[in-house]
Motif scaffolding. Structure first.
Motif, PDB file in Angstrom:
ATOM      1  N   HIS A 112     116.024 -37.961 -41.423  1.00  0.00           N
ATOM      2  CA  HIS A 112     114.690 -37.418 -41.165  1.00  0.00           C
ATOM      3  C   HIS A 112     114.183 -36.646 -42.374  1.00  0.00           C
ATOM      4  O   HIS A 112     113.023 -36.794 -42.787  1.00  0.00           O
ATOM      5  N   ALA A 113     115.047 -35.793 -42.930  1.00  0.00           N
ATOM      6  CA  ALA A 113     114.640 -34.955 -44.041  1.00  0.00           C
ATOM      7  C   ALA A 113     114.337 -35.782 -45.296  1.00  0.00           C
ATOM      8  O   ALA A 113     113.405 -35.482 -46.044  1.00  0.00           O
ATOM      9  N   ALA A 114     115.127 -36.830 -45.536  1.00  0.00           N
ATOM     10  CA  ALA A 114     114.849 -37.702 -46.682  1.00  0.00           C
ATOM     11  C   ALA A 114     113.499 -38.393 -46.499  1.00  0.00           C
ATOM     12  O   ALA A 114     112.724 -38.533 -47.458  1.00  0.00           O
ATOM     13  N   ASP A 153     116.379 -29.515 -48.942  1.00  0.00           N
ATOM     14  CA  ASP A 153     117.270 -28.526 -48.341  1.00  0.00           C
ATOM     15  C   ASP A 153     117.804 -29.016 -46.991  1.00  0.00           C
ATOM     16  O   ASP A 153     118.985 -28.799 -46.667  1.00  0.00           O
ATOM     17  N   ALA A 154     116.952 -29.658 -46.211  1.00  0.00           N
ATOM     18  CA  ALA A 154     117.379 -30.162 -44.904  1.00  0.00           C
ATOM     19  C   ALA A 154     118.314 -31.359 -45.056  1.00  0.00           C
ATOM     20  O   ALA A 154     119.221 -31.550 -44.235  1.00  0.00           O
ATOM     21  N   VAL A 155     118.092 -32.181 -46.090  1.00  0.00           N
ATOM     22  CA  VAL A 155     119.034 -33.271 -46.374  1.00  0.00           C
ATOM     23  C   VAL A 155     120.410 -32.687 -46.661  1.00  0.00           C
ATOM     24  O   VAL A 155     121.436 -33.153 -46.139  1.00  0.00           O
ATOM     25  N   THR A 188     117.722 -33.825 -60.718  1.00  0.00           N
ATOM     26  CA  THR A 188     116.891 -32.706 -60.265  1.00  0.00           C
ATOM     27  C   THR A 188     117.539 -31.901 -59.145  1.00  0.00           C
ATOM     28  O   THR A 188     117.307 -30.702 -59.014  1.00  0.00           O
ATOM     29  N   HIS A 189     118.336 -32.556 -58.308  1.00  0.00           N
ATOM     30  CA  HIS A 189     119.027 -31.891 -57.203  1.00  0.00           C
ATOM     31  C   HIS A 189     120.494 -32.356 -57.186  1.00  0.00           C
ATOM     32  O   HIS A 189     120.920 -33.074 -56.280  1.00  0.00           O
ATOM     33  N   ARG A 191     126.328 -34.365 -55.008  1.00  0.00           N
ATOM     34  CA  ARG A 191     127.689 -33.897 -54.740  1.00  0.00           C
ATOM     35  C   ARG A 191     127.994 -33.937 -53.241  1.00  0.00           C
ATOM     36  O   ARG A 191     129.097 -34.343 -52.834  1.00  0.00           O
ATOM     37  N   ALA A 192     127.044 -33.520 -52.418  1.00  0.00           N
ATOM     38  CA  ALA A 192     127.254 -33.534 -50.971  1.00  0.00           C
ATOM     39  C   ALA A 192     127.373 -34.958 -50.448  1.00  0.00           C
ATOM     40  O   ALA A 192     128.198 -35.237 -49.562  1.00  0.00           O
ATOM     41  N   TYR A 193     126.558 -35.844 -50.994  1.00  0.00           N
ATOM     42  CA  TYR A 193     126.634 -37.257 -50.591  1.00  0.00           C
ATOM     43  C   TYR A 193     127.987 -37.845 -50.990  1.00  0.00           C
ATOM     44  O   TYR A 193     128.657 -38.503 -50.181  1.00  0.00           O
TER      45      TYR A 193
END
Length: 401
Positions: free
Chosen positions: A186-188, A194-196, A333-334, A339-341
Motif C-alpha cells: 500500500h505504501a509503495a 516510511d510506511a514501506v 535516495t533511501h 537494506r530492509a528489503y
C-alpha cells in the motif's frame, strides 16, 4: 498506468488476518454434530490403523455419515473434510505395500461432495492436515506451540503431532508478516517510504519468528520416525510408484468409475512461501518444480490462491513486481529501504535453506522401504532435492545485483 491505478490489497478480503494469517478466523470444530459414526471412526483411527482394520470397518458400513447438506457452514464442511481425508488416506495406505486401488462409495461419495463445496480435490491436502486440524488447550491463550494439539491423527504419537504443530505455529507467526507485506505494498503504491520501511520491518519480525519455530522441528520429531511412521499416510496417487494409475472413487458419477490422480499432502500447499515470493518479487524460471507449485494452488482454499494471484498482479508501470521495483529505484535516495528489503529476502532464503536441510535429513537420507514411500520423490509426487536447491539460489540471486 500510474501508481494510483494499482489496485489495493486487503487481508480481510481474502479471509486472512494479522493474528492468524492463513489459519481460519475461528478455531476448527472439534466434533461433527449429528455425525456420531464419522466422529467415532475419526477418534478410533489411530487404533484401527495400527490394527489394520480401517478397510474392514469402512467396507462393513453402507453409510459412514448422513447426507451432505448444502446449508452447512464453512466450519462444518472443513471439519467433515478433515475427517474424511484422514479416513480416506488411512483406507488407501493402511498396508503401504499393497495400497487400495478403489475407494468404496460410502467413503468416496461424501468425500467428493464435501471437496466440491470447498473448491479442493478429494484428497488430503495441507488445509485439512494442518490449517483446519488443531485446537487450543487454553482458548484464552495464543495459537502457538505448547497451547495447541491436533484434532485428528493417523497413528498418533509425539513425532506426528509435533511435525504438524510446527507448521500450524508457523502459519500463526506469519500473520503479522502478511499484514506488514500488504502495508508495504500500500505504501509503495502511495509513495510513502516510511510506511514501506515499517511494513518491511513487521515482515522481517514475522519471518524471524517463523524461522525460530522451524528450527525446533528436530526437538520432538525424529527423522526415522517421521519417514517410517508419519510420511507413509500423506502420499497421494499422482506420479505414485505404488499407484501408477491412481485410484477409483466408486459411486461418484462424474468420475464414471475411471481412476483419478491427485497429489499428496505437502507443505508446498501452504500459501506462506508463495505469498512471500509474490510480495517480494522473487522470480523462478520455468522448471518442473515451478510447474508443480502452480498446480499446488489447486489444493489451497480458493481465497488463499486468490490472494496469491492478487499479490502477483501488483506491478508498477514498468511491469515489475511493485515492492521490489519501488525499493530498487530508491537504493541511493533511501538506502534503508533496500537494506530492509534485502533483510527480508535473506530471511526467506534462510527459511528455504532450513527446509532443504530437513528434506535431505528426513527423507533423502532415509532407506527406501517400499514403492509407496520413496526417498527421491516428495509426498506430492515429484523429485524435490535439485529444485529445492535451485529455488533457494533463485531467492539469493534477487539481492545479488
Amino acid at each position: 498506468m500510474t501508481m494510483s491505478d494499482i489496485p489495493s490489497l486487503s487481508l480481510s478480503a481474502f479471509d486472512l488476518s494479522p493474528d492468524r494469517g492463513f489459519l481460519p478466523a475461528t478455531d476448527p470444530l472439534e466434533q461433527l454434530a449429528e455425525e456420531p459414526i464419522l466422529n467415532q471412526i475419526g477418534a478410533d483411527l489411530p487404533k484401527l490403523l495400527g490394527a489394520r482394520q480401517v478397510r474392514g470397518v469402512i467396507q462393513d458400513r453402507q453409510d459412514i455419515m448422513g447426507a451432505v447438506a448444502d446449508e452447512w457452514g464453512l466450519d462444518v464442511f472443513r471439519s467433515v473434510m478433515r475427517v474424511l481425508s484422514f479416513v480416506g488416506h488411512a483406507y488407501v495406505w493402511e498396508d503401504p505395500d499393497h495400497p487400495a486401488t478403489r475407494l468404496p462409495a460410502s467413503l468416496a461419495r461424501p468425500w467428493c461432495q464435501v471437496a466440491q463445496q470447498l473448491g479442493r480435490p478429494p484428497v488430503l491436502s495441507y488445509a485439512s492436515y494442518a490449517l483446519h486440524n488443531w485446537r487450543r488447550l487454553d482458548p484464552h491463550k495464543p495459537i502457538e506451540l505448547g497451547n495447541i494439539v491436533l484434532l485428528q491423527n493417523f497413528l498418533g504419537g509425539l513425532d506426528e503431532e509435533w511435525f504438524v504443530l510446527i507448521h500450524i505455529d508457523i502459519e500463526a507467526k506469519a500473520g503479522p508478516g502478511l499484514q506488514g507485506l500488504v502495508q508495504a505494498h500500500h505504501a509503495a503504491r502511495e509513495d510513502r517510504a516510511d510506511a514501506v520501511l515499517a511494513g518491511l520491518g513487521a515482515l522481517a519480525g514475522a519471518q524471524e519468528a517463523m524461522r525460530e519455530t522451524l528450527l525446533r522441528m528436530p526437538e520432538r520429531c525424529d527423522p526415522y520416525i517421521y519417514y517410517s511412521r508419519v510420511r507413509p499416510y500423506i502420499h497421494g496417487w499422482k506420479n505414485s510408484p505404488a499407484l501408477p494409475n491412481g485410484i477409483i472413487y466408486e459411486g461418484v458419477p462424474e468420475y464414471a468409475d475411471q481412476p483419478q490422480q491427485f497429489r499428496g499432502e505437502t507443505g508446498s500447499q501452504s500459501s506462506i512461501v508463495p505469498a512471500l515470493d509474490a510480495g517480494l518479487g522473487v522470480p523462478h524460471a520455468e522448471d518442473p518444480l515451478t510447474q508443480y507449485l502452480v498446480e499446488m494452488r489447486d489444493y489451497m482454499p480458493p481465497r488463499h490462491r486468490a490472494f496469491l494471484a492478487a499479490l502477483e498482479a501488483h506491478r508498477d508501470r514498468q511491469g515489475r513486481p511493485l515492492l521490489c521495483g519501488y525499493v530498487r529505484d530508491r537504493k541511493s535516495t533511501h538506502p534503508e529501504l533496500w537494506r530492509a528489503y534485502c533483510a527480508n529476502v535473506d530471511l526467506l532464503a534462510q527459511f528455504r535453506q532450513i527446509h532443504v536441510d530437513y528434506a535431505e535429513r528426513y527423507i533423502f537420507r532415509q532407506h527406501q522401504s517400499h514403492a509407496g514411500n520413496p526417498t527421491a520423490v516428495g509426498t506430492g509426487g515429484t523429485p524435490f532435492m535439485p529444485y529445492l536447491n535451485k529455488h533457494l539460489e533463485d531467492t539469493k540471486r534477487v539481492i545479488q545485483n
